[in-house]
Design a protein around this motif. Sequence first.
Motif, PDB file in Angstrom:
ATOM      1  N   ILE A  64     -66.098  95.704  69.737  1.00 16.10           N
ATOM      2  CA  ILE A  64     -65.559  96.290  68.330  1.00 16.10           C
ATOM      3  C   ILE A  64     -64.399  96.318  68.089  1.00 16.10           C
ATOM      4  CG2 ILE A  64     -66.101  98.324  66.923  1.00 16.10           C
ATOM      5  CD1 ILE A  64     -68.810  97.094  67.555  1.00 16.10           C
ATOM      6  N   GLY A  65     -63.679  95.818  67.040  1.00 19.40           N
ATOM      7  CA  GLY A  65     -62.231  95.505  66.837  1.00 19.40           C
ATOM      8  C   GLY A  65     -61.684  97.062  66.281  1.00 19.40           C
ATOM      9  N   LYS A  66     -60.502  97.038  66.319  1.00 16.86           N
ATOM     10  CA  LYS A  66     -59.807  98.205  65.446  1.00 16.86           C
ATOM     11  C   LYS A  66     -60.520  98.780  64.156  1.00 16.86           C
ATOM     12  CE  LYS A  66     -55.380  95.796  63.927  1.00 16.86           C
ATOM     13  NZ  LYS A  66     -54.115  95.564  64.221  1.00 16.86           N
ATOM     14  N   ASN A  67     -60.786  97.850  63.502  1.00 22.48           N
ATOM     15  CA  ASN A  67     -61.362  98.231  62.002  1.00 22.48           C
ATOM     16  C   ASN A  67     -62.656  97.664  62.274  1.00 22.48           C
ATOM     17  OD1 ASN A  67     -59.408  99.555  60.620  1.00 22.48           O
ATOM     18  ND2 ASN A  67     -57.877  97.771  61.114  1.00 22.48           N
ATOM     19  N   PRO A  68     -63.702  98.562  62.555  1.00 24.45           N
ATOM     20  CA  PRO A  68     -65.047  97.778  63.003  1.00 24.45           C
ATOM     21  C   PRO A  68     -65.525  97.324  61.564  1.00 24.45           C
ATOM     22  CG  PRO A  68     -64.978 100.080  62.670  1.00 24.45           C
ATOM     23  CD  PRO A  68     -63.687  99.707  62.827  1.00 24.45           C
ATOM     24  N   THR A  69     -66.139  96.063  61.553  1.00 24.68           N
ATOM     25  CA  THR A  69     -66.730  95.251  60.388  1.00 24.68           C
ATOM     26  C   THR A  69     -68.206  95.541  60.390  1.00 24.68           C
ATOM     27  OG1 THR A  69     -66.930  93.308  61.634  1.00 24.68           O
ATOM     28  CG2 THR A  69     -64.890  93.696  60.560  1.00 24.68           C
ATOM     29  N   THR A  70     -68.902  95.254  59.196  1.00 24.68           N
ATOM     30  CA  THR A  70     -70.316  94.948  59.090  1.00 24.68           C
ATOM     31  C   THR A  70     -70.945  94.058  59.867  1.00 24.68           C
ATOM     32  OG1 THR A  70     -69.983  93.646  57.054  1.00 24.68           O
ATOM     33  CG2 THR A  70     -70.142  96.020  56.819  1.00 24.68           C
ATOM     34  N   GLU A  71     -70.189  92.848  60.168  1.00 25.97           N
ATOM     35  CA  GLU A  71     -70.725  91.937  60.942  1.00 25.97           C
ATOM     36  C   GLU A  71     -70.863  92.393  62.688  1.00 25.97           C
ATOM     37  OE1 GLU A  71     -72.169  88.866  60.080  1.00 25.97           O
ATOM     38  OE2 GLU A  71     -71.794  89.885  58.175  1.00 25.97           O
ATOM     39  N   SER A 148     -68.823 107.776  59.343  1.00 22.05           N
ATOM     40  CA  SER A 148     -68.379 106.526  60.266  1.00 22.05           C
ATOM     41  C   SER A 148     -67.686 105.624  58.921  1.00 22.05           C
ATOM     42  CB  SER A 148     -69.874 105.824  60.583  1.00 22.05           C
ATOM     43  OG  SER A 148     -69.414 104.593  60.834  1.00 22.05           O
ATOM     44  N   VAL A 149     -66.784 105.028  59.491  1.00 16.38           N
ATOM     45  CA  VAL A 149     -65.786 104.011  58.526  1.00 16.38           C
ATOM     46  C   VAL A 149     -65.956 102.625  58.999  1.00 16.38           C
ATOM     47  CG1 VAL A 149     -63.450 103.570  57.655  1.00 16.38           C
ATOM     48  CG2 VAL A 149     -64.187 105.951  58.301  1.00 16.38           C
ATOM     49  N   LEU A 150     -66.607 101.944  57.995  1.00 16.61           N
ATOM     50  CA  LEU A 150     -66.825 100.556  58.314  1.00 16.61           C
ATOM     51  C   LEU A 150     -65.723  99.797  57.382  1.00 16.61           C
ATOM     52  CD1 LEU A 150     -70.542  99.997  58.856  1.00 16.61           C
ATOM     53  CD2 LEU A 150     -68.856 100.376  60.447  1.00 16.61           C
ATOM     54  N   THR A 151     -65.406  98.483  57.752  1.00 15.28           N
ATOM     55  CA  THR A 151     -64.901  97.530  56.897  1.00 15.28           C
ATOM     56  C   THR A 151     -65.589  96.575  56.190  1.00 15.28           C
ATOM     57  OG1 THR A 151     -62.362  97.759  58.290  1.00 15.28           O
ATOM     58  CG2 THR A 151     -62.720  95.879  56.796  1.00 15.28           C
ATOM     59  N   TYR A 152     -65.475  96.666  55.039  1.00  9.30           N
ATOM     60  CA  TYR A 152     -66.546  95.703  54.303  1.00  9.30           C
ATOM     61  C   TYR A 152     -65.493  94.539  53.943  1.00  9.30           C
ATOM     62  CZ  TYR A 152     -70.201  98.892  54.048  1.00  9.30           C
ATOM     63  OH  TYR A 152     -71.524 100.013  54.530  1.00  9.30           O
ATOM     64  N   GLU A 153     -65.636  93.425  54.600  1.00  8.65           N
ATOM     65  CA  GLU A 153     -64.853  92.227  54.312  1.00  8.65           C
ATOM     66  C   GLU A 153     -64.729  91.602  53.087  1.00  8.65           C
ATOM     67  OE1 GLU A 153     -63.961  90.580  58.849  1.00  8.65           O
ATOM     68  OE2 GLU A 153     -66.204  90.556  58.247  1.00  8.65           O
ATOM     69  N   ASP A 154     -66.048  91.643  52.574  1.00 10.29           N
ATOM     70  CA  ASP A 154     -66.195  91.017  51.366  1.00 10.29           C
ATOM     71  C   ASP A 154     -65.406  91.625  50.049  1.00 10.29           C
ATOM     72  OD1 ASP A 154     -67.908  93.166  51.558  1.00 10.29           O
ATOM     73  OD2 ASP A 154     -69.422  92.441  49.965  1.00 10.29           O
ATOM     74  N   ILE A 155     -65.228  92.790  50.323  1.00  6.07           N
ATOM     75  CA  ILE A 155     -64.203  93.495  49.199  1.00  6.07           C
ATOM     76  C   ILE A 155     -63.102  93.922  49.722  1.00  6.07           C
ATOM     77  CG2 ILE A 155     -66.247  94.205  47.666  1.00  6.07           C
ATOM     78  CD1 ILE A 155     -66.190  96.862  49.116  1.00  6.07           C
ATOM     79  N   ASN A 156     -62.602  93.686  51.045  1.00  3.69           N
ATOM     80  CA  ASN A 156     -61.356  94.181  51.717  1.00  3.69           C
ATOM     81  C   ASN A 156     -61.103  95.614  51.593  1.00  3.69           C
ATOM     82  OD1 ASN A 156     -60.335  91.250  52.174  1.00  3.69           O
ATOM     83  ND2 ASN A 156     -60.248  91.030  50.036  1.00  3.69           N
ATOM     84  N   LEU A 157     -62.254  96.485  51.952  1.00  2.00           N
ATOM     85  CA  LEU A 157     -62.077  97.831  51.890  1.00  2.00           C
ATOM     86  C   LEU A 157     -62.732  98.417  53.055  1.00  2.00           C
ATOM     87  CD1 LEU A 157     -60.924 100.093  50.054  1.00  2.00           C
ATOM     88  CD2 LEU A 157     -63.002  99.866  48.907  1.00  2.00           C
ATOM     89  N   ILE A 262     -55.678 105.708  50.181  1.00  2.00           N
ATOM     90  CA  ILE A 262     -54.547 104.587  50.123  1.00  2.00           C
ATOM     91  C   ILE A 262     -54.474 104.023  51.549  1.00  2.00           C
ATOM     92  CG2 ILE A 262     -52.170 104.181  50.063  1.00  2.00           C
ATOM     93  CD1 ILE A 262     -51.716 106.627  48.201  1.00  2.00           C
ATOM     94  N   SER A 263     -54.758 104.686  52.606  1.00  3.77           N
ATOM     95  CA  SER A 263     -54.879 104.260  54.088  1.00  3.77           C
ATOM     96  C   SER A 263     -55.852 103.148  54.157  1.00  3.77           C
ATOM     97  CB  SER A 263     -54.697 105.091  54.982  1.00  3.77           C
ATOM     98  OG  SER A 263     -54.720 104.747  56.106  1.00  3.77           O
ATOM     99  N   HIS A 264     -57.088 103.486  53.534  1.00  2.98           N
ATOM    100  CA  HIS A 264     -58.081 102.599  53.696  1.00  2.98           C
ATOM    101  C   HIS A 264     -58.024 101.235  52.988  1.00  2.98           C
ATOM    102  CE1 HIS A 264     -60.956 105.891  55.147  1.00  2.98           C
ATOM    103  NE2 HIS A 264     -60.349 105.630  56.040  1.00  2.98           N
ATOM    104  N   ALA A 265     -57.131 101.423  51.687  1.00 10.03           N
ATOM    105  CA  ALA A 265     -56.798 100.123  50.932  1.00 10.03           C
ATOM    106  C   ALA A 265     -56.016  99.181  51.756  1.00 10.03           C
ATOM    107  CB  ALA A 265     -56.351 100.624  49.549  1.00 10.03           C
ATOM    108  N   PHE A 266     -54.872  99.634  52.114  1.00  8.79           N
ATOM    109  CA  PHE A 266     -54.073  98.688  53.119  1.00  8.79           C
ATOM    110  C   PHE A 266     -54.809  98.435  54.221  1.00  8.79           C
ATOM    111  CE2 PHE A 266     -50.571 100.656  50.242  1.00  8.79           C
ATOM    112  CZ  PHE A 266     -50.014  99.505  49.914  1.00  8.79           C
ATOM    113  N   GLY A 267     -55.296  99.170  55.059  1.00 10.51           N
ATOM    114  CA  GLY A 267     -56.092  98.908  56.311  1.00 10.51           C
ATOM    115  C   GLY A 267     -57.049  97.903  55.992  1.00 10.51           C
ATOM    116  N   GLY A 268     -57.914  97.888  55.047  1.00  9.30           N
ATOM    117  CA  GLY A 268     -59.139  97.168  54.784  1.00  9.30           C
ATOM    118  C   GLY A 268     -58.598  95.880  54.451  1.00  9.30           C
ATOM    119  N   LYS A 269     -57.383  95.701  53.586  1.00 12.94           N
ATOM    120  CA  LYS A 269     -56.841  94.678  53.222  1.00 12.94           C
ATOM    121  C   LYS A 269     -56.032  93.696  54.361  1.00 12.94           C
ATOM    122  CE  LYS A 269     -55.850  90.977  50.751  1.00 12.94           C
ATOM    123  NZ  LYS A 269     -56.859  89.926  50.385  1.00 12.94           N
ATOM    124  N   TYR A 270     -55.164  94.653  55.228  1.00 11.46           N
ATOM    125  CA  TYR A 270     -54.398  93.783  56.091  1.00 11.46           C
ATOM    126  C   TYR A 270     -54.721  94.057  57.486  1.00 11.46           C
ATOM    127  CZ  TYR A 270     -51.838  93.465  51.744  1.00 11.46           C
ATOM    128  OH  TYR A 270     -51.237  93.253  50.386  1.00 11.46           O
TER     129      TYR A 270
END
Length: 380
Positions: A64-71, A148-157, A262-270
Amino acid sequence: MKALRFNGDVLVTGANSMEYLKKIKYNKAFIVTGGQSMFKSGVINKVKEYLGNDEERIFVYSGIGKNPTTEEVKKGIESIKKFEPDLVVAVGGGSPIDAAKIIALIYEYPELNVETLTKSILPEKRYKTKFVAIPSTSGTASEVTNVSVLTYEDINLKLGIKSPSLRPDIAILDGNIPMTLPYNIAAETGMDALTHAIEAYINKTSDDFTEVLAKGAIEGLIEWLPISCNNKDIESRQKVHNYQSMAGMAFSNSGLGMVHGISHAFGGKYNLAHGLTNAIILPYAMKYNSRDKEVFKKFEKLSTAVGFNIIEKVESLNKELGIAGCIKDAGISEEDFNRDYDLLVENSMCGSTVANPIKIDIEVMKKLVKTVYNGTEIDY
């Protein structure tokens, strides 16, 4: 009427408290963790040892990465379905714990879909598994929250998913585990916890219980976080471990604010570390929110308690811990920022921003996103 819940069934704290695992009866245990750090530090072997070292009854799902993804979560769901455990043990930072929450939930309720969790009505309870969370970092407090906070890569969020069924049954705060944290991770995760505490404290839905927990966590973290980072001793690491959990108990009941939006916007994108972006954004948000009379009064109380102007104290703490002063200094290029600006603004309006003490409209957010990126003064 307000129904409050601060943790699951049991919270175990103190050095060597991971030995509590010996008391848990189970048939099969599914361990969720991140990359290699918990293996290298020997924590995973300790978990296995305390669970009886029966390889046929224990399965480790890692990566599991530092920003867990749906995949990553989907792969975990496939693995847990094949193994069919009755015990889930999440070990590591907030990311593997957050991922394990969703893995355990969908294992029990396979009709749920990872992609639509944020729009679904989720079950109130789990019955199939006992869930143990053992944090290795002192920041997210995922071991006691219903989020739980997940990164949805399709929307970068990054999106938060909330349900009582996501709260772990047993939280183990063993101060020996964060002893291995390097300085920068201890600093960033500690500032994540401070952000949780401050946003919970000034949230308009805060109450007598959450205010005391949040204020205590703020005072404790401001005192002990620098010591923990610099001295790396068991007393200070355990203190920070405990205070970050208190902050989690507070915010899971009261909510957060625009720092997290705001943090989730920057974290999800970068793919920036969550604690880092929170730490950077926090003083800017505090300055903006201090124009609210209630927030201003609460900041005055905090200033009295810590002996310094609380906003200035947070700024100086960031500098002392080596936290970047703005998102640009965290390594995001102007080219990337300008290209993604509209998306960042749009995504920053989501999530916890809606619970900010001051309602933020799109025009203000446009300015705030530029402010936290460039590190300019708030004069609007």
